[in-house]
Scaffold this motif. Sequence first.
Motif, PDB file in Angstrom:
ATOM      1  N   LEU A 192      40.318  31.783  40.764  1.00  0.00           N
ATOM      2  CA  LEU A 192      40.622  32.395  42.054  1.00  0.00           C
ATOM      3  C   LEU A 192      40.760  33.903  41.882  1.00  0.00           C
ATOM      4  O   LEU A 192      41.494  34.378  41.022  1.00  0.00           O
ATOM      5  CB  LEU A 192      41.906  31.819  42.634  1.00  0.00           C
ATOM      6  CG  LEU A 192      42.141  32.037  44.139  1.00  0.00           C
ATOM      7  CD1 LEU A 192      41.023  31.407  44.956  1.00  0.00           C
ATOM      8  CD2 LEU A 192      43.477  31.460  44.563  1.00  0.00           C
ATOM      9  N   LEU A 193      40.010  34.657  42.706  1.00  0.00           N
ATOM     10  CA  LEU A 193      40.093  36.110  42.726  1.00  0.00           C
ATOM     11  C   LEU A 193      41.012  36.561  43.852  1.00  0.00           C
ATOM     12  O   LEU A 193      40.843  36.128  44.997  1.00  0.00           O
ATOM     13  CB  LEU A 193      38.717  36.722  42.941  1.00  0.00           C
ATOM     14  CG  LEU A 193      37.739  36.752  41.765  1.00  0.00           C
ATOM     15  CD1 LEU A 193      36.380  37.240  42.238  1.00  0.00           C
ATOM     16  CD2 LEU A 193      38.266  37.665  40.670  1.00  0.00           C
ATOM     17  N   LEU A 194      41.946  37.429  43.548  1.00  0.00           N
ATOM     18  CA  LEU A 194      42.853  37.971  44.563  1.00  0.00           C
ATOM     19  C   LEU A 194      42.208  39.222  45.156  1.00  0.00           C
ATOM     20  O   LEU A 194      42.347  40.322  44.611  1.00  0.00           O
ATOM     21  CB  LEU A 194      44.211  38.300  43.943  1.00  0.00           C
ATOM     22  CG  LEU A 194      44.930  37.144  43.248  1.00  0.00           C
ATOM     23  CD1 LEU A 194      46.273  37.632  42.677  1.00  0.00           C
ATOM     24  CD2 LEU A 194      45.151  35.974  44.194  1.00  0.00           C
ATOM     25  N   GLY A 195      41.511  39.062  46.274  1.00  0.00           N
ATOM     26  CA  GLY A 195      40.750  40.143  46.863  1.00  0.00           C
ATOM     27  C   GLY A 195      41.531  41.040  47.788  1.00  0.00           C
ATOM     28  O   GLY A 195      40.980  41.559  48.757  1.00  0.00           O
ATOM     29  N   CYS A 196      42.812  41.242  47.507  1.00  0.00           N
ATOM     30  CA  CYS A 196      43.639  42.179  48.271  1.00  0.00           C
ATOM     31  C   CYS A 196      44.784  42.613  47.372  1.00  0.00           C
ATOM     32  O   CYS A 196      45.424  41.771  46.720  1.00  0.00           O
ATOM     33  CB  CYS A 196      44.189  41.522  49.541  1.00  0.00           C
ATOM     34  SG  CYS A 196      45.286  42.603  50.487  1.00  0.00           S
ATOM     35  N   THR A 197      45.055  43.905  47.320  1.00  0.00           N
ATOM     36  CA  THR A 197      46.073  44.391  46.401  1.00  0.00           C
ATOM     37  C   THR A 197      47.485  43.970  46.801  1.00  0.00           C
ATOM     38  O   THR A 197      48.391  43.989  45.968  1.00  0.00           O
ATOM     39  CB  THR A 197      45.997  45.920  46.256  1.00  0.00           C
ATOM     40  OG1 THR A 197      46.027  46.525  47.554  1.00  0.00           O
ATOM     41  CG2 THR A 197      44.725  46.334  45.541  1.00  0.00           C
ATOM     42  N   GLU A 198      47.692  43.596  48.061  1.00  0.00           N
ATOM     43  CA  GLU A 198      48.992  43.024  48.435  1.00  0.00           C
ATOM     44  C   GLU A 198      49.217  41.695  47.723  1.00  0.00           C
ATOM     45  O   GLU A 198      50.354  41.362  47.339  1.00  0.00           O
ATOM     46  CB  GLU A 198      49.088  42.842  49.948  1.00  0.00           C
ATOM     47  CG  GLU A 198      49.687  44.032  50.683  1.00  0.00           C
ATOM     48  CD  GLU A 198      48.792  45.253  50.626  1.00  0.00           C
ATOM     49  OE1 GLU A 198      49.326  46.371  50.461  1.00  0.00           O
ATOM     50  OE2 GLU A 198      47.560  45.104  50.743  1.00  0.00           O
ATOM     51  N   HIS A 210      49.447  27.242  37.859  1.00  0.00           N
ATOM     52  CA  HIS A 210      48.663  26.008  37.886  1.00  0.00           C
ATOM     53  C   HIS A 210      47.152  26.209  37.901  1.00  0.00           C
ATOM     54  O   HIS A 210      46.406  25.258  38.123  1.00  0.00           O
ATOM     55  CB  HIS A 210      49.056  25.169  39.109  1.00  0.00           C
ATOM     56  CG  HIS A 210      50.525  24.883  39.190  1.00  0.00           C
ATOM     57  ND1 HIS A 210      51.232  24.267  38.177  1.00  0.00           N
ATOM     58  CD2 HIS A 210      51.426  25.157  40.172  1.00  0.00           C
ATOM     59  CE1 HIS A 210      52.503  24.156  38.531  1.00  0.00           C
ATOM     60  NE2 HIS A 210      52.659  24.694  39.726  1.00  0.00           N
ATOM     61  N   GLY A 211      46.669  27.416  37.678  1.00  0.00           N
ATOM     62  CA  GLY A 211      45.235  27.655  37.686  1.00  0.00           C
ATOM     63  C   GLY A 211      44.945  29.072  37.238  1.00  0.00           C
ATOM     64  O   GLY A 211      45.840  29.921  37.136  1.00  0.00           O
ATOM     65  N   LYS A 212      43.658  29.340  36.950  1.00  0.00           N
ATOM     66  CA  LYS A 212      43.258  30.657  36.479  1.00  0.00           C
ATOM     67  C   LYS A 212      43.118  31.614  37.652  1.00  0.00           C
ATOM     68  O   LYS A 212      42.267  31.422  38.527  1.00  0.00           O
ATOM     69  CB  LYS A 212      41.941  30.572  35.717  1.00  0.00           C
ATOM     70  CG  LYS A 212      41.500  31.913  35.129  1.00  0.00           C
ATOM     71  CD  LYS A 212      40.238  31.793  34.305  1.00  0.00           C
ATOM     72  CE  LYS A 212      39.831  33.150  33.722  1.00  0.00           C
ATOM     73  NZ  LYS A 212      38.601  33.053  32.903  1.00  0.00           N
ATOM     74  N   VAL A 213      43.945  32.645  37.667  1.00  0.00           N
ATOM     75  CA  VAL A 213      43.945  33.642  38.726  1.00  0.00           C
ATOM     76  C   VAL A 213      43.549  34.986  38.122  1.00  0.00           C
ATOM     77  O   VAL A 213      44.120  35.413  37.116  1.00  0.00           O
ATOM     78  CB  VAL A 213      45.335  33.757  39.392  1.00  0.00           C
ATOM     79  CG1 VAL A 213      45.344  34.876  40.429  1.00  0.00           C
ATOM     80  CG2 VAL A 213      45.735  32.433  40.028  1.00  0.00           C
ATOM     81  N   ILE A 214      42.567  35.639  38.739  1.00  0.00           N
ATOM     82  CA  ILE A 214      42.153  36.965  38.302  1.00  0.00           C
ATOM     83  C   ILE A 214      42.608  37.975  39.346  1.00  0.00           C
ATOM     84  O   ILE A 214      42.264  37.855  40.525  1.00  0.00           O
ATOM     85  CB  ILE A 214      40.632  37.046  38.103  1.00  0.00           C
ATOM     86  CG1 ILE A 214      40.212  36.155  36.921  1.00  0.00           C
ATOM     87  CG2 ILE A 214      40.190  38.488  37.861  1.00  0.00           C
ATOM     88  CD1 ILE A 214      38.728  36.135  36.658  1.00  0.00           C
TER      89      ILE A 214
END
Length: 236
Positions: A192-198, A210-214
């Motif tokens: 999962l890509l966090l496409g917002c700096t908030e 519980h999962g791979k977060v970038i």
Amino acid sequence: MKSFFTVIGGMGTMATELYVKMVNQKTPATSDQEYLDYILVNYSTIPDRSSYIMDPTKPNPLPCLQEVLTQQSQLEPDFFTLTCNTAHYFYQELVKTTDIPILHMPALAAESIQAAPSTRVGIIGTEGTIRNKIYDPFVEEAGYTVVHPSLEIQQKVSILIFDKIKASNDLDQALYYEILDEMFTDFNCDVLLLGCTELSLCEDATPYPHGKVIDPQEVLAERTVELALKNRQAKA
């Protein structure tokens, strides 16, 4: 200063503060003089990027972004960083404004995935980022499958970003985890890509277990330090 970079921030301010903290923490410094030289422009009055992208009758942030790049280019930094995912919607116009390189956060984040070709990469962010597929071409070019949130999940993400974090600095851990749980479980995301700096603020405060977060902002901070140290050594 012989070698420095300029941060175009303030979109939002708390997220920019986190980026600066990440840069400082990732810098291998043992004294004041070993930290990096940089200029932080916290341009908080730039109109909201997502609002304009979704409704072009709203105030346009592009002239503000072009103006600040033109102003700061006169100081001749080695490169710029832009600490807002949605602002990269304007990237092609922005690079025409200056001869100084601008690091591309979505492209760098996609490069950092490093997974099997069949990987399903979920992207969450502002509605402007998702609808205009700011991340999609970079993720697809790397050979991965892009997974967008459902309308229901997108509504939750918008509430978390705008009503919670931007409005009152409320890093709602329960809502953040709920969104990520649904993306991983209901949409079978591998990454999962966090496409917002908030959203970077949420991950920094309470990392999802519980999962791979970038976190693209963290990727940007890593690349910032790497490039700044390289430039410093070259100009020493």
